[in-house]
Design an enzyme around this catalytic site. Structure first.
Site, PDB file in Angstrom:
ATOM      1  N   CYS A   1      37.713  39.801  43.708  1.00 44.76           N
ATOM      2  CA  CYS A   1      39.051  39.645  44.253  1.00 44.76           C
ATOM      3  C   CYS A   1      39.106  40.218  45.669  1.00 44.76           C
ATOM      4  O   CYS A   1      38.406  41.177  45.989  1.00 44.76           O
ATOM      5  CB  CYS A   1      40.063  40.361  43.353  1.00 44.76           C
ATOM      6  SG  CYS A   1      41.780  40.165  43.887  1.00 44.76           S
TER       7      CYS A   1
ATOM      8  N   ASP B   1      41.350  41.965  46.853  1.00 46.41           N
ATOM      9  CA  ASP B   1      42.053  43.243  46.814  1.00 46.41           C
ATOM     10  C   ASP B   1      41.206  44.340  47.455  1.00 46.41           C
ATOM     11  O   ASP B   1      40.041  44.532  47.091  1.00 46.41           O
ATOM     12  CB  ASP B   1      42.374  43.608  45.357  1.00 46.41           C
ATOM     13  CG  ASP B   1      43.372  44.746  45.240  1.00 46.41           C
ATOM     14  OD1 ASP B   1      43.106  45.832  45.801  1.00 46.41           O
ATOM     15  OD2 ASP B   1      44.409  44.566  44.589  1.00 46.41           O
TER      16      ASP B   1
ATOM     17  N   ARG C   1      41.160  47.366  47.078  1.00 48.14           N
ATOM     18  CA  ARG C   1      40.810  48.494  46.208  1.00 48.14           C
ATOM     19  C   ARG C   1      39.572  48.227  45.368  1.00 48.14           C
ATOM     20  O   ARG C   1      39.170  49.090  44.570  1.00 48.14           O
ATOM     21  CB  ARG C   1      42.004  48.805  45.281  1.00 48.14           C
ATOM     22  CG  ARG C   1      43.270  49.208  46.006  1.00 48.14           C
ATOM     23  CD  ARG C   1      44.459  49.229  45.052  1.00 48.14           C
ATOM     24  NE  ARG C   1      44.772  47.889  44.561  1.00 48.14           N
ATOM     25  CZ  ARG C   1      45.732  47.630  43.663  1.00 48.14           C
ATOM     26  NH1 ARG C   1      46.442  48.637  43.170  1.00 48.14           N
ATOM     27  NH2 ARG C   1      45.958  46.396  43.263  1.00 48.14           N
TER      28      ARG C   1
ATOM     29  N   HIS D   1      40.016  42.504  38.178  1.00 50.97           N
ATOM     30  CA  HIS D   1      40.450  43.901  38.034  1.00 50.97           C
ATOM     31  C   HIS D   1      41.841  43.946  37.420  1.00 50.97           C
ATOM     32  O   HIS D   1      42.683  43.081  37.663  1.00 50.97           O
ATOM     33  CB  HIS D   1      40.439  44.621  39.385  1.00 50.97           C
ATOM     34  CG  HIS D   1      41.428  44.081  40.379  1.00 50.97           C
ATOM     35  ND1 HIS D   1      42.671  44.646  40.572  1.00 50.97           N
ATOM     36  CD2 HIS D   1      41.370  43.027  41.220  1.00 50.97           C
ATOM     37  CE1 HIS D   1      43.320  43.969  41.504  1.00 50.97           C
ATOM     38  NE2 HIS D   1      42.547  42.978  41.907  1.00 50.97           N
TER      39      HIS D   1
ATOM     40  N   CYS E   1      45.865  43.103  38.875  1.00 55.71           N
ATOM     41  CA  CYS E   1      45.646  42.110  39.937  1.00 55.71           C
ATOM     42  C   CYS E   1      46.970  41.473  40.349  1.00 55.71           C
ATOM     43  O   CYS E   1      47.684  40.880  39.522  1.00 55.71           O
ATOM     44  CB  CYS E   1      44.677  41.038  39.447  1.00 55.71           C
ATOM     45  SG  CYS E   1      44.341  39.728  40.657  1.00 55.71           S
TER      46      CYS E   1
END
Length: 211
Positions: free
Chosen positions: A42, A44, A46, A98, A101
């Protein structure tokens, strides 16, 4: 100092630190790329692949998009997959989602995110539709979202196996292994949710017989 200038300063400090620890690091890195893994993750911020797996530059070939999707019309993803499998000869392809999400959460709602995002999130909505009976039976919203994250990863691994890229590599090289993982933002741990060995059985509708 502006925020982007701080990134440049951090880069200088990082590069100097690498050279101090290993004077041949960049010389070695610039002349060789032989990753064993392709990571489809992803976007993202993080969930950085190298950080959460403890790997070094050159060890993982990475593609990232919203909600770690494998869409059969995504030329970007397919180009990365083709290069990783047929040229880099990776031994493992990992789809890693994750918990928490944002893309998955957005797909579960009914908000209009305008044409481009709506089109992308539609792929996740289709996953929900396939598993709607199981998902609708989960009363807790967070648990339902977490389960969709897992099911979405499972579906994307299946999508990989449905490509001629993977099927041809399975036939010719008996590689790569496919893995579906989910990363936990709350504990930093990765949970395996699916694995497909080379030449695993798939729906005959998606099989190519003349590879």
């Amino acid at each position: 100092m502006k925020s982007y200038e701080l990134l440049l300063e951090n880069n200088k400090d990082w590069a100097a630190g690498q050279v101090n620890a290993d004077p041949e690091f960049f010389k070695r890195l610039s002349s060789l790329q032989t990753p064993e893994f392709l990571w489809i993750g992803c976007s993202d911020s993080r969930v950085p692949a190298d950080k959460i797996t403890g790997t070094q530059p050159g060890e993982i070939f990475v593609h990232r998009n919203i909600a770690n999707m494998v869409v059969h019309t995504d030329v970007n993803l397919l180009s990365v997959l083709d290069y990783a499998v047929n040229h880099l000869k990776v031994r493992h392809v990992i789809v890693c989602g994750h918990y928490g999400c944002g893309g998955v959460k957005a797909a579960m709602g009914n908000q209009d995110f305008k044409p481009v995002l709506n089109m992308w999130l539609r792929n996740i909505k289709d996953v929900y539709h396939v598993y709607k009976d199981e998902l609708n039976a989960i009363g807790n919203e967070e648990q339902r979202t977490d389960r969709l994250v897992e099911l979405n990863v499972i579906e994307q691994v299946s999508h990989l196996a449905q490509t001629s890229i993977i099927q041809r590599a399975w036939k010719n090289d008996n590689l790569p292994h496919l893995h579906g993982w989910v990363y936990g933002l709350k504990d930093g741990l990765i949970k395996p949710v699916m694995e497909m060995a080379p030449n695993s059985s798939i729906d005959p509708l998606y099989q190519y017989n003349d590879l």
